[in-house]
Design an enzyme around this catalytic site. Structure first.
Site, PDB file in Angstrom:
ATOM      1  N   GLU A 145     141.191  55.915  41.022  1.00 36.05           N
ATOM      2  CA  GLU A 145     140.100  56.752  41.523  1.00 36.05           C
ATOM      3  C   GLU A 145     139.132  55.984  42.425  1.00 36.05           C
ATOM      4  O   GLU A 145     138.512  56.561  43.321  1.00 36.05           O
ATOM      5  CB  GLU A 145     139.338  57.407  40.373  1.00 36.05           C
ATOM      6  CG  GLU A 145     140.124  58.496  39.649  1.00 36.05           C
ATOM      7  CD  GLU A 145     141.023  57.983  38.537  1.00 36.05           C
ATOM      8  OE1 GLU A 145     141.182  56.743  38.424  1.00 36.05           O
ATOM      9  OE2 GLU A 145     141.569  58.797  37.779  1.00 36.05           O
ATOM     10  N   GLN A 200     137.611  62.658  26.618  1.00 39.36           N
ATOM     11  CA  GLN A 200     137.379  62.376  28.040  1.00 39.36           C
ATOM     12  C   GLN A 200     136.063  62.956  28.551  1.00 39.36           C
ATOM     13  O   GLN A 200     135.957  63.368  29.702  1.00 39.36           O
ATOM     14  CB  GLN A 200     138.561  62.832  28.898  1.00 39.36           C
ATOM     15  CG  GLN A 200     139.814  62.014  28.582  1.00 39.36           C
ATOM     16  CD  GLN A 200     140.897  62.143  29.625  1.00 39.36           C
ATOM     17  OE1 GLN A 200     141.055  63.197  30.238  1.00 39.36           O
ATOM     18  NE2 GLN A 200     141.656  61.074  29.812  1.00 39.36           N
ATOM     19  N   LYS A 243     135.273  72.524  32.793  1.00 40.72           N
ATOM     20  CA  LYS A 243     136.559  73.200  32.926  1.00 40.72           C
ATOM     21  C   LYS A 243     136.427  74.719  32.830  1.00 40.72           C
ATOM     22  O   LYS A 243     137.134  75.452  33.534  1.00 40.72           O
ATOM     23  CB  LYS A 243     137.531  72.680  31.860  1.00 40.72           C
ATOM     24  CG  LYS A 243     138.975  73.077  32.158  1.00 40.72           C
ATOM     25  CD  LYS A 243     139.970  72.358  31.272  1.00 40.72           C
ATOM     26  CE  LYS A 243     141.396  72.740  31.650  1.00 40.72           C
ATOM     27  NZ  LYS A 243     142.383  72.093  30.778  1.00 40.72           N
TER      28      LYS A 243
END
Ligand SMILES: Cc1ncc(C[n+]2csc(CCOP(=O)(O)OP(=O)(O)O)c2C)c(N)n1
Ligand SMILES: [Mg+2]
Lengths: 173, 611
Positions: free
Chosen positions: B63, B126, B175
């Site tokens: 990343e 996460q 999400k």
């Protein structure tokens, strides 16, 4: 420009009008801690009826160059609408409120505390046979002076709001 | 909140998922490429990407590299670079890239996945406090908590990233926001509520600046990255202004290319490893025009000895850059391009005549400083002779010039961080803006390869070279796989001195030549490494092999790692040691001084503290 070279430390009361969004206070505080600026006092609350914007009042200190830098750094934060240096811009009023608890049983200490409170225009907002809570509004140094006087009389606890400030006259931020 | 918080059933019927709305907003922002890496929290976005063709996704291998690639893309095009990473480790891996973009004022929008809103704060799998972590790493960041805010936030993020002093912006996307239906709002026509940076200069300040410059006896233009960020027309205006006034021009590391380096008015880079003439001109100047630079400590050296007799004009789009390190007499808050245009006009409008006699004298002095030839080095031509790193860069420059003339393909250079970076800045000469990408403010090893990758994506036919050190290149070497996947013919040109050369140089100068942990032990075989990554490996170990390797590299249609084995003991000169003044520069061994221990002029304990 010459005053920018001045190395004397001055105190500045800065008001910041910000978008009332989450994280905005963290941004301001992070800016001060990340860049090593002082925070002597900090207050924040929504100030518009729709709660869309909040006002942050910061009392800070530094050389004139540092104070200018603090204002510029604040001003470039995305949710900041306006920054005003009340100390520099003209006469202003700065006040804070304190709640001061004194625990005292002895008659002398109790009467002395009440007498001083009267002189300082502090209000008794709670009393027991063993304690008082005084409420007092004023400039920071006045509050400091009163708290100091209470120390030998049984000062137990202090809770202060920090400074709220506004310009005198018609001037607005 | 202007929108309704809850959507009626009819709204929902017409609306798309948050992920689809996100892509729609990106399209409206004219995004062509996203550099990213998937994960659980961003799967809805990857699903939406799968179902469209307008936006291309480049799958990086780390990343951090995604952000550097977006930076390379942004710096070489002037557009906003876009990054997409997952929550938690995806976001934390991106942080170095974000700070890099922040320090160098590069417009980037980074989309980070986040756990669903109802899990935020629960230490979910996460989960990371991404907005908390990236607050000081970005120009601004957002956590989208309501579907109704999504499209607006995306548009606002692009506006913030590219406006004023550009920078990175993070949008943290839970999400559920990506899955739930969301309404679309178009790019707003109205000005932003609170963020409206000033870009047009104040006329009175410009007039003051011109008056100072017209009367100057020893003027200098100190140009920076702000000129590049303003766009190619600003570089053009800089040249016109310099030609109009005859004033010498020096540039920061970030500003290289804004002014053509082969022009006689160009003094080269200034600062810690700047040229002798550039630094002495700064030191001796009586009027300094800082155009889009920020008086960085690498440029100023010891502040209380910085250009002590100069009256300073500072043009910057960021008011907080003005009077931060150096107090200036004439501050101008403006976009560099607009300021330069205004200055050209004001120069003509000002009735005063320029002090040309003094300027001619100044130039005579400058030519004398130039004659010192501070970048001189000695390269043996004997067969089997060792390659000097400076010579390697100089030949790379000359041969790419030939290549450019022959093929018409432009050359873009990125670098890693270390001696090779400074040699690249000194010996590779840039004539155009946006051709030079280097990590200036943060000094991030591992920047160059992903940055070159981003440039190559934006300019598929161009020649993109990462000038690297053998230590730095290992920090993002995994991107060789990305090059292979997308057939990106990036050239990695390693100046292999088997040392963290810049660290070794400082240890030689400041720590009694105790080379603590700066030797590059157990290096990989870079030729075979290139091979393993489906690229082409090449090596030059002596001077007679150098040109052939460079030519072969330039002719090779695939990705290349060229391992150029150079003199391990070479140091980078001139050098102003930390804490020293511009006129306390050390020149190289060709000048009879060099880096003899204890020879660091002006070096104090105070200087030792500085990095
Ligand atoms: C991520 C990161 N870690 C550490 C450093 C400190 N550092 C600056 S230059 C350098 C050595 C670089 O070595 P190399 O890539 O071989 O380049 P050279 O100086 O030899 O040309 C180091 C360790 C850095 N700039 N970035
Ligand atoms: Mg090295």
């Amino acid at each position: 420009m010459s005053n920018l070279q001045d190395t004397a430390i001055r105190s500045a009361t800065i008001s910041v009008l910000v978008e009332n969004e989450s994280g905005v206070l963290a941004r301001v505080i992070g800016l001060f801690s990340g860049r090593g600026y002082n925070i002597d006092s900090l207050t924040v609350a929504p100030v518009e009826t729709d709660r869309a914007r909040s006002r942050i009042n910061v009392v800070t200190s530094g050389t004139p160059m540092v104070i200018e830098q603090i204002k510029a750094q604040l001003d470039r934060l995305v949710p900041v609408h306006r920054v005003a240096d009340l100390t520099q811009d003209g006469p202003h009023i700065a006040r804070e409120m304190a709640l001061i608890k004194v625990v005292a049983q002895a008659g002398h200490a109790r009467t002395e505390a009440l007498r001083l409170a009267d002189a300082f225009r502090a209000r008794v907002v709670d009393a027991t046979t063993e304690s008082f809570v005084f409420e007092m509004t004023g400039q920071t140094d006045k509050l400091d002076a009163f708290v100091d006087l209470m120390r030998p009389l049984g000062l137990a606890e202090v809770s202060r709001t920090g400074v709220a400030a506004i310009a005198r006259g018609t001037r607005v931020i | 909140m202007t929108q309704t918080d809850t959507l009626s059933p009819s709204d929902i019927a017409q609306t798309q998922s948050g992920a689809e709305i996100l892509l729609r907003a990106l399209k409206e922002q004219e995004v062509e490429v996203i550099f990213g890496y998937p994960g659980g929290a961003v799967l809805p976005i990857y699903d939406a990407i799968f179902q469209q063709n307008a936006i291309r996704h480049i799958l990086v291998r780390h990343e951090q590299a995604a952000v550097h690639a977006a930076e390379g893309y942004a710096r070489s095009t002037g557009k906003v670079g876009v990054v997409l990473v997952t929550s938690g480790p995806g976001a934390t891996n991106a942080v170095t890239g974000l700070v890099d973009a922040l320090m160098d004022s590069i417009p980037v929008v980074c989309l980070t996945g986040q756990v669903p809103t109802h899990l935020i704060g629960n230490d979910a799998f996460q989960e990371a406090d991404t907005t908390g972590i990236t607050r000081p790493a970005t120009k601004h960041n957002y956590l989208v908590k309501k579907s109704a805010d999504l499209a607006r936030v995306v548009h606002e993020a692009f506006y913030v990233a590219r406006s004023g002093r550009p920078g990175p912006v993070v949008i943290d996307l839970p999400k559920d926001i990506l899955i739930n239906p969301a309404p679309y709002t178009a790019k707003p026509a109205a000005a932003h509520r609170s963020y409206r940076p000033q870009t047009a200069p104040d006329g009175a300040q410009i007039a003051k600046a011109i008056s100072l410059l017209k009367n100057a006896k020893r003027p200098v233009i100190y140009s920076g990255g702000g000129v590049i960020n303003s766009g190619p027309q600003a570089s053009d205006a800089l040249v016109r202004f310099a030609k109009l006034t005859g004033i010498p021009v020096t540039s920061t590391l970030m500003g290289l290319g804004a002014y053509p380096s082969n022009d006689s008015q160009f003094l080269g880079m200034l600062g810690m490893h700047g040229t002798y003439e550039a630094n002495l001109v700064m030191h001796g100047s009586d009027v300094m025009l800082n155009m889009g630079a920020r008086f960085d400590d690498r440029v100023t050296g010891r502040l209380n000895a910085f250009a002590p007799n100069s009256r300073k004009i500072h043009v910057d789009i960021d008011p907080s850059s003005i009077n931060k390190n150096v107090a200036v007499e004439v501050p101008v808050i403006a976009d560099a391009g607009l300021a330069l245009e205004a200055m050209i006009e004001a120069w003509h409008a000002d009735p005063a005549t320029q002090n040309t006699a003094a300027l001619a004298e100044w130039w005579a002095q400058i030519e004398a400083w130039r004659a010192v030839n501070c970048l001189k080095f000695r390269q043996t031509t004997e067969k089997g002779g060792i390659i000097k790193p400076q010579h390697a860069i100089q030949r790379l420059y000359e041969l790419t010039r030939e290549h450019e003339a022959k093929t018409g393909k432009p050359t873009f250079i990125s670098t890693e961080v270390g001696q090779h970076q400074m040699w690249a800045a000194q010996y590779f000469r840039f004539d155009k803006p946006n051709r030079w990408m280097t990590s200036g403010g943060l000094g991030t090893m591992g920047y160059g390869l992903p940055a070159a990758m981003g440039v190559q994506i934006a300019h598929p036919d161009a020649l993109c070279i990462d000038i690297a050190g053998e230590a730095s290149i290992l920090m993002n070497i995994q991107e060789m796989a990305t090059l292979a996947q997308y057939r990106l013919p990036v050239k990695v040109f390693i100046l292999n001195n088997q040392y963290m050369g810049m660290v070794r140089q400082w240890q030689e100068l400041l720590h009694g030549s105790r080379y603590s942990e700066s030797y590059s032990e157990a290096l990989p075989d870079f030729v075979r490494l290139a091979d393993a990554f489906h690229g082409v490996g090449m090596r030059a170990t002596s001077i007679d092999e150098l040109d052939d390797v460079i030519r072969a590299m330039l002719a090779e249609p695939r990705a290349v790692i060229a391992d150029i084995c150079v003199d391990q003991t070479e140091n980078c000169f001139p050098m102003i040691p930390s804490g020293a003044a511009h006129n306390e520069m050390i020149l190289g061994p060709e000048h009879g001084t060099g880096l003899n221990k204890g020879n660091a002029a002006g070096l104090t304990d105070e200087g030792l503290v500085l990095v």
